[in-house]
Design a protein around this motif. Structure first.
Motif, PDB file in Angstrom:
ATOM      1  N   ARG A  15       3.242 113.784  74.389  1.00  0.00           N
ATOM      2  CA  ARG A  15       2.223 113.828  72.445  1.00  0.00           C
ATOM      3  C   ARG A  15       2.043 113.179  72.689  1.00  0.00           C
ATOM      4  O   ARG A  15       0.576 112.323  71.754  1.00  0.00           O
ATOM      5  CB  ARG A  15       3.226 114.289  71.795  1.00  0.00           C
ATOM      6  N   ASP A  16       2.377 111.479  72.736  1.00  0.00           N
ATOM      7  CA  ASP A  16       2.157 109.817  72.710  1.00  0.00           C
ATOM      8  C   ASP A  16       1.078 110.176  73.597  1.00  0.00           C
ATOM      9  O   ASP A  16      -0.469 109.114  72.637  1.00  0.00           O
ATOM     10  CB  ASP A  16       3.147 108.711  73.160  1.00  0.00           C
ATOM     11  N   ILE A  17       1.476 109.629  74.189  1.00  0.00           N
ATOM     12  CA  ILE A  17      -0.317 109.981  75.529  1.00  0.00           C
ATOM     13  C   ILE A  17      -1.625 110.468  75.007  1.00  0.00           C
ATOM     14  O   ILE A  17      -2.544 109.710  74.469  1.00  0.00           O
ATOM     15  CB  ILE A  17       0.730 110.033  77.205  1.00  0.00           C
ATOM     16  N   GLN A  22      -6.382 112.208  70.512  1.00  0.00           N
ATOM     17  CA  GLN A  22      -7.049 113.174  69.350  1.00  0.00           C
ATOM     18  C   GLN A  22      -5.226 113.375  68.856  1.00  0.00           C
ATOM     19  O   GLN A  22      -4.621 113.464  69.247  1.00  0.00           O
ATOM     20  CB  GLN A  22      -7.240 114.675  70.339  1.00  0.00           C
ATOM     21  N   GLU A  23      -5.228 112.549  67.653  1.00  0.00           N
ATOM     22  CA  GLU A  23      -4.286 112.475  67.018  1.00  0.00           C
ATOM     23  C   GLU A  23      -3.449 114.725  66.582  1.00  0.00           C
ATOM     24  O   GLU A  23      -2.590 114.085  66.388  1.00  0.00           O
ATOM     25  CB  GLU A  23      -4.544 112.381  65.437  1.00  0.00           C
ATOM     26  N   ASN A  24      -4.316 115.069  66.974  1.00  0.00           N
ATOM     27  CA  ASN A  24      -3.561 115.949  66.315  1.00  0.00           C
ATOM     28  C   ASN A  24      -2.132 117.387  67.080  1.00  0.00           C
ATOM     29  O   ASN A  24      -1.222 117.767  66.656  1.00  0.00           O
ATOM     30  CB  ASN A  24      -4.213 117.515  65.554  1.00  0.00           C
ATOM     31  N   LEU A  25      -2.617 116.107  68.571  1.00  0.00           N
ATOM     32  CA  LEU A  25      -2.018 117.052  69.985  1.00  0.00           C
ATOM     33  C   LEU A  25      -0.551 115.920  69.301  1.00  0.00           C
ATOM     34  O   LEU A  25      -0.177 116.535  70.348  1.00  0.00           O
ATOM     35  CB  LEU A  25      -3.138 116.280  70.691  1.00  0.00           C
ATOM     36  N   PHE A  30       4.608 119.232  73.939  1.00  0.00           N
ATOM     37  CA  PHE A  30       3.962 118.739  75.086  1.00  0.00           C
ATOM     38  C   PHE A  30       2.114 118.185  74.972  1.00  0.00           C
ATOM     39  O   PHE A  30       0.968 118.230  75.886  1.00  0.00           O
ATOM     40  CB  PHE A  30       3.321 119.409  76.521  1.00  0.00           C
ATOM     41  N   GLY A  31       1.876 118.560  74.110  1.00  0.00           N
ATOM     42  CA  GLY A  31       0.160 117.777  73.475  1.00  0.00           C
ATOM     43  C   GLY A  31      -0.634 118.814  73.973  1.00  0.00           C
ATOM     44  O   GLY A  31      -2.161 118.331  74.319  1.00  0.00           O
ATOM     45  N   GLY A  32      -0.094 119.669  73.876  1.00  0.00           N
ATOM     46  CA  GLY A  32      -0.570 121.180  74.768  1.00  0.00           C
ATOM     47  C   GLY A  32      -1.036 121.733  75.692  1.00  0.00           C
ATOM     48  O   GLY A  32      -1.867 122.128  76.476  1.00  0.00           O
TER      49      GLY A  32
END
Ligand SMILES: Nc1ncnc2c1ncn2[C@@H]1O[C@H](COP(=O)(O)OP(=O)(O)OP(=O)(O)O)[C@@H](O)[C@H]1O
Length: 379
Positions: A15-17, A22-25, A30-32
């Motif tokens: 998510r951090d990376i 793309q801030e909403n990830l 798992f950031g999508g």
């Protein structure tokens, strides 16, 4: 099973990376990214040393905030038992065996009777079918070795023979006893490797640690998944790696190999499991440190990260596929899924033999099975 904290930490890192661009990830698991997890809730849960049932269940992925985001896909066929071109009788036998394995995993095997251990409903007594039992009034280890490793004296260097069989037991002490027994049967010269032990300097160990804990004492210590101070090896013996050495070369924790040469500073071996079967590799001594807080210091041991593996614990056998398995239940299983893992390593019923030793030294046909129903209910 991997501790849920591993997945959660991966989730937070991804998510951090990804949210950098793309801030909403940051708000999506798992950031999508699509992450595929595979597992069997009937198998052994994450190992928490001296942990309670609640702690063990809490460490599983099923209690993670990630679980409610998963899409479950159920696999119904036991590929390990899959055979082509078999007749009706063989099919029925295989099907019955598959159902029996599942009933052990689900905790509803036939002749499943009253629980023991102070009426704990997770503990069941199961009766093992007679054709799977090995009984002996003599040396139990010899009886199981003769069944699992028939004609061992003519096959002790045969890689195909060695890679497809193992004896499984519940504790490391019993496993070590079986390995010592089998190593003595190998007629080649034995070599001993001594470890260099010390107290790790990277923790807040008190200044007197070296006086309080002399090296002779450190040498007597043994821990789970940790090599012995005196490692006895012979050419031809199967060994298992206890650490990830080099994943791209197939040298991972749990990889099995056969010793082909014993140098002073390096051990030559051939890989017999995983993706690099047949590769010749060299294993060096490495520094290993103990984990957990069993002692008021961290033990640092310089030794080859290996263990002889004619026999292994049921926990260590998780993930292996074998043709001949001998299960030695001198001590019954002690946690969820162990009996299920032990009986599900084989490719057919003929490959499985179980020896149950009662407290009075006789051989029995009943043993404990532990199934945490809560886990199966969640899934
Ligand atoms: N699609 C397939 N066709 C034929 N054989 C298969 C297939 N998938 C798996 N197998 C065989 O089944 C056995 C088990 O496979 P694998 O180790 O991938 O399963 P697993 O779910 O990780 O097992 P476990 O968790 O019980 O250790 C292996 O011997 C493998 O060769």
């Amino acid at each position: 099973m991997t501790n849920r904290q591993c997945f959660e930490s991966l989730d937070r890192s991804v998510r951090d990376i990804l949210s950098e661009k793309q801030e909403n990830l940051q708000n999506i698991p798992f950031g999508g990214k699509v992450v595929v997890l595979g597992g069997d809730p009937k198998q052994i849960l994450p190992v928490i040393e001296n942990g309670t049932k609640a702690q063990i269940i809490s460490a599983s992925i099923f209690r993670s905030y990630l679980w409610r985001h998963t899409k479950k896909i159920y696999l119904h066929e036991n590929m390990r038992l899959k055979k082509i071109a078999i007749n009706t009788y063989e099919y029925k036998e295989l099907n019955d065996f598959n159902n029996w394995i599942l009933s052990i995993g689900n905790g509803n095997a036939q002749n499943n009777s009253v629980s023991n251990e102070d009426d704990d409903p997770d503990y069941h007594i199961v009766e093992i079918p007679d054709d799977l039992l090995v009984k002996s009034t003599d040396n139990k280890i010899k009886a199981l070795v003769d069944t699992t490793f028939p004609d061992f004296k003519s096959n002790y260097t045969n890689i195909e023979y060695l890679k497809s069989r193992a004896i499984l037991a519940t504790t490391n002490e019993i496993v070590d006893e079986i390995n010592d027994y089998m190593l003595n049967l190998v007629p080649s010269i034995e070599k001993e490797y001594y470890s260099a032990d010390s107290i790790s300097k990277c923790t807040d160990t008190c200044n007197d640690a070296n006086i309080l804990y002399p090296i002779e004492y450190l040498n007597t210590l043994s821990a789970n998944n940790f090599p012995a101070h005196i490692l006895k090896l012979k050419i031809g013996a199967p060994i298992m790696l206890l650490r990830n050495l080099n994943q791209s070369l197939g040298l991972c924790n749990g990889t099995r190999l056969i010793v082909t040469n014993l140098g002073n500073n390096v051990i030559e071996a051939i890989i017999i499991t995983g993706t690099h079967i047949g590769d010749k590799v060299y294993i060096p001594r490495i520094n290993l440190t103990t984990q957990g807080s069993r002692w008021p210091f961290v033990l640092c041991r310089r030794q080859f990260p290996i263990k002889v593996c004619y026999s292994m614990t049921i926990n260590k056998s998780q993930g292996q596929t074998l043709s001949n398995v001998g299960v030695y239940l001198r001590k019954p299983v002690f946690t969820h899924g162990q009996l299920y893992v032990a009986v599900s390593r084989v490719k057919d019923k003929q490959g499985l033999k179980i020896l149950i030793e009662n407290e009075d030294g006789t051989c029995g046909n009943k043993t404990t099975n532990i199934v945490y129903k809560e886990i199966l209910d969640i899934v």
